[in-house]
Design a protein around this motif. Structure first.
Motif, PDB file in Angstrom:
ATOM      1  N   LYS A   1     -26.253  66.071  33.130  1.00  0.00           N
ATOM      2  CA  LYS A   1     -24.947  65.641  32.649  1.00  0.00           C
ATOM      3  C   LYS A   1     -25.081  65.055  31.246  1.00  0.00           C
ATOM      4  N   PRO A   2     -24.638  65.832  30.259  1.00  0.00           N
ATOM      5  CA  PRO A   2     -24.774  65.380  28.875  1.00  0.00           C
ATOM      6  C   PRO A   2     -23.879  64.177  28.600  1.00  0.00           C
ATOM      7  N   MET A   3     -24.364  63.304  27.741  1.00  0.00           N
ATOM      8  CA  MET A   3     -23.554  62.170  27.283  1.00  0.00           C
ATOM      9  C   MET A   3     -22.745  62.632  26.076  1.00  0.00           C
TER      10      MET A   3
ATOM     11  N   VAL B   1     -20.082  60.728  35.461  1.00  0.00           N
ATOM     12  CA  VAL B   1     -20.580  60.299  34.145  1.00  0.00           C
ATOM     13  C   VAL B   1     -19.434  60.487  33.159  1.00  0.00           C
ATOM     14  N   ARG B   2     -18.653  59.416  32.977  1.00  0.00           N
ATOM     15  CA  ARG B   2     -17.450  59.517  32.156  1.00  0.00           C
ATOM     16  C   ARG B   2     -17.548  58.680  30.900  1.00  0.00           C
TER      17      ARG B   2
ATOM     18  N   LEU C   1     -19.818  54.620  27.183  1.00  0.00           N
ATOM     19  CA  LEU C   1     -19.940  55.033  28.590  1.00  0.00           C
ATOM     20  C   LEU C   1     -18.998  54.200  29.460  1.00  0.00           C
ATOM     21  N   GLU C   2     -18.141  54.910  30.195  1.00  0.00           N
ATOM     22  CA  GLU C   2     -17.172  54.227  31.048  1.00  0.00           C
ATOM     23  C   GLU C   2     -17.760  53.982  32.443  1.00  0.00           C
TER      24      GLU C   2
ATOM     25  N   SER D   1     -29.575  62.489  43.101  1.00  0.00           N
ATOM     26  CA  SER D   1     -28.179  62.662  43.525  1.00  0.00           C
ATOM     27  C   SER D   1     -27.194  62.646  42.349  1.00  0.00           C
ATOM     28  N   LEU D   2     -27.656  63.042  41.180  1.00  0.00           N
ATOM     29  CA  LEU D   2     -26.803  62.974  39.985  1.00  0.00           C
ATOM     30  C   LEU D   2     -25.525  63.796  40.131  1.00  0.00           C
TER      31      LEU D   2
END
Ligand code: AMP
Ligand code: GLY
Length: 424
Positions: free
Chosen positions: A205-207, A321-322, A300-301, A315-316
């Motif tokens: 999951k890219p930031m 990841v918002r 990062l929220e 478990s990603l």
């Protein structure tokens, strides 16, 4: 929960501040941390490369989880050593950290799995390297194989310069054993983008994307540094490009690492160049970037600790990841003379306005006062609704920080802003 964070720069300060938002965390130790981090964590004078010291401390203090942030301890196997004692970690094992630890490894990986990167050849023999340079011509890029404090890359404009670089690295061993092998690669052109990504080895999951400013001087002039400032998101990195990178670069990379028996868990950093022939990988880092982290994490929220644990236990996929739909700018204040010779020991006066977000990178605490103790001293970050506002606010807050011999670039975010205006 008791958490241990290995490292002591601005990146670690940003990680610690973000972790503190999680109520489960009662205690954070920073090894070694720094004078500024001391107001957010308990700093313990154990060097980040002292793996046995880190493990002993973690065992002795019943640490529940460790975040290993810098490249050196990761490449030295800090995560393996902590895992062996039953302490779960955020960060790759030694086998996976080689993606940053050896450029020969990462280039060969990309070639084998068809991940777009600059064309290249690797050498352990100086005469063969010279012959290749003669044949390829200039400009050309010379890279020492191993870690070299971000200085192991030489962009040679002439054949002569390229050969001198090879001589320095392979014969004079200016980067020590890192120079036993070298990569010589094609010189690429285009805007650069940094993408940090969380991964548990299977999903990624890219930031939010960001842009570093590596040169010491305004207008991208002068020597390469660890980074003089960042903005996020990076306007050159469009949603279409993000999609393309996911399919051509991000997923193929973590799948390749798994196929090689080197499953990567942690933060994988993609240094990309957007060339006319599409996005290409310039470098991988096995960790959060510095100072990219100082703009990415404030946006990062979702909860950082929850994401980190999901990377550790696989478990990603199930975790959110918002990121905020806002923009961030970080201006680094360095000691005048950095990245070469500079003086330290000057008192740092910080604003007490409760609104300036400051990450301390190189400072010592002495009787309650902070003093400069490094090349990069601190980063001032602002988060605002637009890039322009974030840049203006960051520079406004820079004016509220005082220490003798301070140096900073006055054009952080300028290129990004121009790109945004051209697009609009
Ligand atoms: P690195 O230490 O790998 O991050 O490289 C430092 C900087 O050198 C990068 O951020 C790029 O600006 C530049 N660079 C590295 N490789 C190349 C290349 N093949 N072509 C052009 N510039 C490069
Ligand atoms: N900002 C680039 C790095 O952390 O290596």
């Amino acid at each position: 929960m008791k958490i241990l964070v290995v490292g002591g720069g601005g990146r670690e300060h940003a990680i610690i501040k973000k972790l503190k938002e999680n109520r489960q965390i009662e205690k954070i130790y920073a090894l070694p941390g720094n004078g500024g981090i001391a107001s957010d964590a308990e700093c313990v004078a154990i060097n980040a490369k002292d793996i046995q010291g880190i493990v002993n401390f973690a065992k002795g203090h019943a640490v529940d989880y460790a975040v290993v942030a810098p490249d050196d301890p990761l490449v030295l196997g800090a995560v393996d050593a902590l895992n062996m004692e039953g302490i779960p970690c955020f960060g790759p094992t030694k086998a996976a950290a080689v993606i940053e630890g050896s450029k020969v490894f990462s280039k060969n990986l990309m070639k084998k799995y068809h991940i777009p990167t600059a064309s290249y050849a690797t050498f352990s023999d100086i005469e063969n390297a010279y012959a290749y340079i003669e044949q390829q011509g200039a400009p050309i890029v010379i890279k020492a194989d191993g870690l070299a404090l971000g200085k192991g890359v030489i962009l040679a404009k002439t054949v002569e310069e390229a050969k001198n670089a090879v001589y320095m690295i392979m014969k004079e061993k200016v980067f020590g054993e890192s120079g036993n092998y070298i990569v010589i690669e094609e010189f690429l052109e285009g805007p650069e983008v940094s993408v940090l990504a969380f991964t548990d080895g299977k999903s990624i999951k890219p930031m939010i994307s960001s842009m570093d400013h590596k040169r010491a001087g305004n207008g991208d002039t002068g020597l390469n540094t660890g980074g003089m400032g960042t903005v996020a998101p990076n306007p050159f990195y469009t949603p279409d490009l993000a999609e393309q990178c996911m399919h051509e670069i991000f997923l193929p990379t973590i799948n390749a690492m798994r196929s090689e028996g080197r499953e990567f868990r942690g933060c994988l950093y993609f240094g990309l160049m957007l060339t006319q022939n599409g996005p290409k990988v310039i470098e991988y880092n096995c960790r959060f970037g510095d100072p990219e982290t100082q703009v990415v994490l404030p946006l990062l929220e979702s909860d950082l600790f929850t994401i980190m644990q999901a990377c550790t236990n696989g478990s990603l996929e199930q975790v959110d990841v918002r990121f905020k739909k806002e923009c961030a700018c970080c201006v680094v204040l360095a000691s005048e003379g950095y990245p070469q010779k500079y003086k330290t020991g000057f008192e740092i006066v910080l604003p007490n306005d409760g609104e300036s977000e400051i990450y301390i990178a190189g400072a010592k605490l002495d009787q309650g006062k902070l003093y400069t103790a490094g090349g990069r001293v601190l980063g001032v970050t602002a988060v605002e609704s637009t890039l322009k506002r974030a840049i203006d606010k960051a520079y406004e807050n820079v004016e509220k920080v005082h220490f003798a011999n301070a140096y900073y670039r006055i054009d952080i975010g300028k290129k990004a802003l121009l790109a945004q205006q051209t697009e609009a």
